[in-house]
Scaffold this motif. Structure first.
Motif, mmCIF file in Angstrom:
data_model
loop_
_atom_site.group_PDB
_atom_site.id
_atom_site.type_symbol
_atom_site.label_atom_id
_atom_site.label_comp_id
_atom_site.label_asym_id
_atom_site.label_seq_id
_atom_site.Cartn_x
_atom_site.Cartn_y
_atom_site.Cartn_z
ATOM 1 N N ASP A 1 -13.468 12.052 10.379
ATOM 2 C CA ASP A 1 -12.823 11.971 11.568
ATOM 3 C C ASP A 1 -12.519 10.815 12.267
ATOM 4 O O ASP A 1 -12.759 9.870 11.439
ATOM 5 C CB ASP A 1 -13.608 12.925 12.650
ATOM 6 N N TRP A 2 -12.003 10.506 13.209
ATOM 7 C CA TRP A 2 -11.214 9.464 13.501
ATOM 8 C C TRP A 2 -12.246 8.195 13.635
ATOM 9 O O TRP A 2 -12.103 7.085 13.698
ATOM 10 C CB TRP A 2 -10.375 9.300 14.662
ATOM 11 N N GLU A 3 -13.555 8.597 13.998
ATOM 12 C CA GLU A 3 -14.543 7.598 14.237
ATOM 13 C C GLU A 3 -15.513 7.226 13.025
ATOM 14 O O GLU A 3 -16.342 6.273 13.080
ATOM 15 C CB GLU A 3 -15.775 8.338 15.130
ATOM 16 N N ASN A 4 -14.974 7.849 11.969
ATOM 17 C CA ASN A 4 -15.934 7.612 10.684
ATOM 18 C C ASN A 4 -15.192 6.518 9.546
ATOM 19 O O ASN A 4 -14.093 6.313 9.970
ATOM 20 C CB ASN A 4 -16.195 8.999 10.072
ATOM 21 N N THR A 5 -15.914 6.072 8.665
ATOM 22 C CA THR A 5 -15.411 5.237 7.534
ATOM 23 C C THR A 5 -14.123 5.803 7.092
ATOM 24 O O THR A 5 -13.881 7.105 6.909
ATOM 25 C CB THR A 5 -16.266 5.067 6.459
ATOM 26 N N LEU A 6 -13.143 4.963 6.966
ATOM 27 C CA LEU A 6 -11.894 5.123 6.261
ATOM 28 C C LEU A 6 -12.240 4.758 4.686
ATOM 29 O O LEU A 6 -12.564 3.713 4.348
ATOM 30 C CB LEU A 6 -10.795 4.439 6.892
ATOM 31 N N TYR A 7 -11.652 5.825 3.643
ATOM 32 C CA TYR A 7 -11.582 5.615 2.302
ATOM 33 C C TYR A 7 -10.006 5.129 2.078
ATOM 34 O O TYR A 7 -9.364 6.411 2.308
ATOM 35 C CB TYR A 7 -12.403 6.598 1.711
ATOM 36 N N PHE A 8 -9.632 4.199 1.333
ATOM 37 C CA PHE A 8 -8.297 3.998 1.011
ATOM 38 C C PHE A 8 -7.977 4.184 -0.503
ATOM 39 O O PHE A 8 -8.965 3.912 -1.273
ATOM 40 C CB PHE A 8 -8.089 2.623 1.480
ATOM 41 N N GLY A 9 -6.796 4.504 -0.640
ATOM 42 C CA GLY A 9 -6.425 4.365 -2.042
ATOM 43 C C GLY A 9 -5.850 3.256 -2.491
ATOM 44 O O GLY A 9 -5.858 2.157 -1.529
ATOM 45 N N ALA A 10 -5.455 2.938 -3.455
ATOM 46 C CA ALA A 10 -5.091 1.638 -4.284
ATOM 47 C C ALA A 10 -3.659 1.265 -3.777
ATOM 48 O O ALA A 10 -3.354 0.265 -3.828
ATOM 49 C CB ALA A 10 -5.154 1.529 -5.544
ATOM 50 N N GLY A 11 -2.998 2.159 -2.992
ATOM 51 C CA GLY A 11 -1.707 1.688 -2.583
ATOM 52 C C GLY A 11 -0.529 2.152 -3.714
ATOM 53 O O GLY A 11 -0.439 2.029 -4.794
ATOM 54 N N THR A 12 0.824 2.172 -2.757
ATOM 55 C CA THR A 12 1.918 2.271 -3.680
ATOM 56 C C THR A 12 2.895 1.096 -3.236
ATOM 57 O O THR A 12 2.884 0.935 -2.034
ATOM 58 C CB THR A 12 2.726 3.783 -3.357
ATOM 59 N N ARG A 13 3.179 0.255 -4.233
ATOM 60 C CA ARG A 13 4.259 -0.594 -3.867
ATOM 61 C C ARG A 13 5.625 -0.360 -4.088
ATOM 62 O O ARG A 13 5.933 -0.085 -5.005
ATOM 63 C CB ARG A 13 3.651 -1.925 -4.943
ATOM 64 N N LEU A 14 6.311 -0.385 -2.733
ATOM 65 C CA LEU A 14 7.736 -0.193 -2.864
ATOM 66 C C LEU A 14 8.272 -1.689 -2.789
ATOM 67 O O LEU A 14 7.930 -2.503 -1.975
ATOM 68 C CB LEU A 14 7.947 0.603 -1.457
ATOM 69 N N SER A 15 9.593 -1.618 -3.620
ATOM 70 C CA SER A 15 10.446 -2.431 -3.773
ATOM 71 C C SER A 15 11.707 -1.771 -3.821
ATOM 72 O O SER A 15 12.179 -0.652 -4.419
ATOM 73 C CB SER A 15 10.424 -3.501 -5.153
ATOM 74 N N VAL A 16 12.759 -2.280 -2.762
ATOM 75 C CA VAL A 16 13.984 -1.928 -2.642
ATOM 76 C C VAL A 16 15.159 -2.823 -3.177
ATOM 77 O O VAL A 16 15.212 -3.702 -2.598
ATOM 78 C CB VAL A 16 14.310 -1.334 -1.181
ATOM 79 N N LEU A 17 16.173 -2.278 -3.852
ATOM 80 C CA LEU A 17 16.791 -3.172 -4.523
ATOM 81 C C LEU A 17 18.274 -3.437 -3.828
ATOM 82 O O LEU A 17 18.584 -2.354 -2.919
ATOM 83 C CB LEU A 17 17.147 -2.930 -6.001
#
Lengths: 111, 112
Positions: free
Chosen positions: B96-112
């Protein structure tokens, strides 16, 4: 408006030294302050956290000092190691916004 | 333990293109988040969802749509990619909002 501020933006220390990272906040309703550690190419991960009813929290080489009156915290990394080189984020939970993060402090530890 | 899986890891788009980022979690967490990370600007909340089919806007929701298809998945759509845009999009989950967040490694976006 930024509610959680961190300083310095970047910090360089030698192996074995103590790195001190600072954080301040504006919203007095914040009552829990996690610090997240992020390595390049990875997402942030919880490092250590403190409740506003405490003034100190220690976990190994990492210690948070909390001054509620001044709305300030600091994270001390003692006996810094090259593997501690990362970006450290101070944060505070808010029901309306999830976690509010500071801009981070990038720590570099040289051997 | 659990894991957050974000796909794709890298995304290259064209200006004006609609782009979709996906996130899966197996923590069985109720709350999921999308953050954008820009160099020097920390993490800024785009959307979050406290349960299946729920959507809440964060500070940076303009230009994005989100969808919580089921408890384990949360998608983010860039409705019209901006030229020269570069950022990392991070998905996270928590009990819930008060608890630890677990993150993914991310998506890296580049726009040409």
């Amino acid at each position: 408006q930024q509610q959680v501020r961190q300083s310095p933006q970047s910090l360089t220390v030698w192996e074995g030294e103590t790195a001190i990272l600072n954080c301040s906040y504006e919203d007095s309703t914040f009552n829990y302050f996690p610090w997240y550690q992020q390595f390049p190419g990875e997402g942030p991960a919880l490092l250590i956290s403190i409740s506003s009813v405490s003034d100190k929290k220690e976990d190994g080489r990492f210690t948070i000092f909390f001054n509620k009156r001044e709305k300030k915290l600091s994270l001390h990394i003692t006996d810094s190691q090259p593997g501690d080189s990362a970006t450290y984020f101070c944060a505070a939970p808010n029901y309306a916004q999830g976690l509010t993060f500071g801009l981070g402090t990038r720590v570099s530890v040289f051997p | 333990g659990g894991i957050i899986t974000q796909t794709p890891k890298f995304l290259i788009g064209q200006e004006g293109q609609k782009l979709t980022l996906k996130c899966q979690q197996n923590f069985n967490h109720d709350t999921m988040y999308w953050y954008r990370q820009d160099s020097g600007k920390g993490l800024r909340l785009i959307y979050y969802s406290i349960t299946e089919n729920d959507l809440q806007k964060g500070d940076l929701s303009e230009g994005y749509d989100a969808s919580r298809e089921k408890k384990s998945s949360f998608s983010l759509t860039v409705t019209s990619a901006q030229k020269n845009e570069m950022a990392v999009f991070l998905c996270a989950s928590s009990r819930d909002w008060e608890n630890t967040l677990y993150f993914g490694a991310g998506t890296r976006l580049s726009v040409l």
